[in-house]
Design an enzyme around this catalytic site. Sequence first.
Site, mmCIF file in Angstrom:
data_model
loop_
_atom_site.group_PDB
_atom_site.id
_atom_site.type_symbol
_atom_site.label_atom_id
_atom_site.label_comp_id
_atom_site.label_asym_id
_atom_site.label_seq_id
_atom_site.Cartn_x
_atom_site.Cartn_y
_atom_site.Cartn_z
ATOM 1 N N GLU A 58 0.823 -1.218 0.000
ATOM 2 C CA GLU A 58 0.000 0.000 0.000
ATOM 3 C C GLU A 58 0.855 1.265 0.000
ATOM 4 O O GLU A 58 0.560 2.232 -0.715
ATOM 5 C CB GLU A 58 -0.949 0.001 1.194
ATOM 6 C CG GLU A 58 -2.128 -0.960 1.051
ATOM 7 C CD GLU A 58 -1.760 -2.401 1.413
ATOM 8 O OE1 GLU A 58 -0.615 -2.650 1.833
ATOM 9 O OE2 GLU A 58 -2.625 -3.279 1.267
ATOM 10 N N HIS A 125 -13.645 -4.708 7.385
ATOM 11 C CA HIS A 125 -13.053 -3.597 6.642
ATOM 12 C C HIS A 125 -13.895 -2.331 6.743
ATOM 13 O O HIS A 125 -13.956 -1.534 5.815
ATOM 14 C CB HIS A 125 -12.871 -3.928 5.158
ATOM 15 C CG HIS A 125 -12.056 -5.144 4.890
ATOM 16 N ND1 HIS A 125 -10.754 -5.270 5.310
ATOM 17 C CD2 HIS A 125 -12.352 -6.296 4.235
ATOM 18 C CE1 HIS A 125 -10.284 -6.436 4.912
ATOM 19 N NE2 HIS A 125 -11.222 -7.101 4.271
#
Lengths: 328, 317
Positions: A58, A125
């Site tokens: 990321e 999430h």
Amino acid sequence: MTMSEAIVAAISDAMTEDDTVYLMGQDIGVFGGPMQSAKGLWDTFGGQGRVIDAPISEAAMVGTAVGAAMAGSRPVVDLMFAEFLALTMTPLGLEGASIAFRTRGAVTAPLVVRAKCGIGPHRGHAESCAGMLLSFPGLKVAMPTTPQDAYSLTRAAIRDDNPVVLLEHMSLLHGARAEVDRTVEVPLGAAVVRREGADLTIAGSGLMVQRALRAAAELARDGLEAEVVDLRSLAPLDAGLVRRSAERTGALLVVEESWPGSGPAAALCAALLQDATVPLGFAVRLLQPPPTPVPFAASLEAAFVPSVADIAGAARALRLPVKGAVTA
Amino acid sequence: MTTVTERALWEAMVEARAFDQAMCRHNGHWHEARGEEAVFVGAYADLGPGDVVAPHFRGTCAVALQRGASPDVLAAGVFGTGGSRSGGHWRGDICPAPGPRSIGMFSGSLGTSVAYATGAALHLSRTTPGAAAVCGFGDGTANSGIVAESLNLAAMLALPIVYVCQDNQYATSLPSAVALAGERVSDRARALSITAHDIDGNDVLAVRAAVGTAVERARAGGGPSFVHALTYRMGGHYMNDPETYRTPEEVAAWAERDPIARLQEVLVARGELDATDADARIAQAHARMDAVVAQAKARGEDPPAPPLARTPRTRPR
């Protein structure tokens, strides 16, 4: 289109118009993106190397996007889920969002980071990390709630010369379909009134807008007309529209799905109070989750996030109609 | 492609050290680069304006000088006074010439500029065939996670970039021999199938040759390379570093390998440089840079330029 299809259409249109736009993210190639977030883009742009399947990196996805943006690209990073944003904060928030200031506009970093968040069918999430994003000066954050805004805000985000985070709520992405006018422009930083009302103002973003609208319908049956403001952009935040609405209705209920310590609600309150040399002229109440991680069990998750009933209840407590009152 | 003579390399190193040492005299916050000139002068000498440079912060002003920046503007940037490119909004010691082809640091964090250079290489690969990026960083930064992520991405996408590890053997006080597990920092690149070279970082000709070969590979579409240049930081991490972590004997041993003196001996032996002239040129460069830096420092009370209204942006492809 659904919101998800509108976002994909906006990226596709931007890529067609401007070959410096590329998309990088995990599983966005032949797989079509997590929850179909890149559906169809591989077929059109994959062969041009403009839809790039990334490894689990990321910080590098966002870091390379910052560098590519400085060099002349307009990258879009599909980060999958907003909980991964914490891994990217140095290149995105601390540095990427500072470049225009540091160089007095000589160098800018036009990039977009897409991140799904919020409770929804996906389970898990859910964290939006919105408060963290709002801490960095220069970082813009948008959160659409309709297919039209999803299209127009995505286009605005890609056109913007600075980093923008696009928060995509998982309860809304594959929800109601609506016509999308590709010529409609929605600027970053402009809230909108979704429902007009005279008795109180409810402000929120994402799923909370949908729930506030349902609560408003319920409240209307009791004679309480709620005005619902969709913030649309969390940074810049349109506190002016919220203030004008609350001054008209006399009460403001801010509804949030993210953590209470900092975030859109706190930012909105600070904006309303910072020049309050006179009393605000309206009551304010915040309805937010407790300061805990988002719990997993369905019952606990439901208790965490404000419900339609919670919103209606808070609105009634804030402004109970006095039935049959006689004025002189 | 090579247009810079070996004599010019020597001059660039002399100029780099003169600016560096003037800063040491006048700026207590300076990060001295004495002893490491061969790496940052050799690595960027042969690049063109369309290539991307992302130097290590130690020596980044020297790279800007090499690419034509004015020492007055650089010095103003370091002190954050009037005449500074950023108008005092950012530190000219670690980000002296930000631009679409010159990547710097935008906070004190190390490692992110490696990702930025990798991203710039991705942009070049899509828009400017034949262009390359060269990215410098230290042995300490090599341990940062984002560096590993960026190298993997560059290898996966065969990006036109050369990573140059400017290994001065210390991350502030921590020796790389302690901090780096494994034999060599370059083995990390080899593990990703990135071509890697280990070279003497005090030999500017060796640096230039290794980086040059790697840049040619990148230009031809051969993907990323890694050059591990072993050098030594002759000064402390910063000006007031007590240097309790190393011995005077160690420092003295590396002083024997001074990169400027080494090339000077070669050029003198070949008759391309006169020893007396060389000494005079060095003295001149130091006097000139000392005057530039002292003047920039004297303007300390000058207000920096006001913020600009939106500046139109040049967007090279």
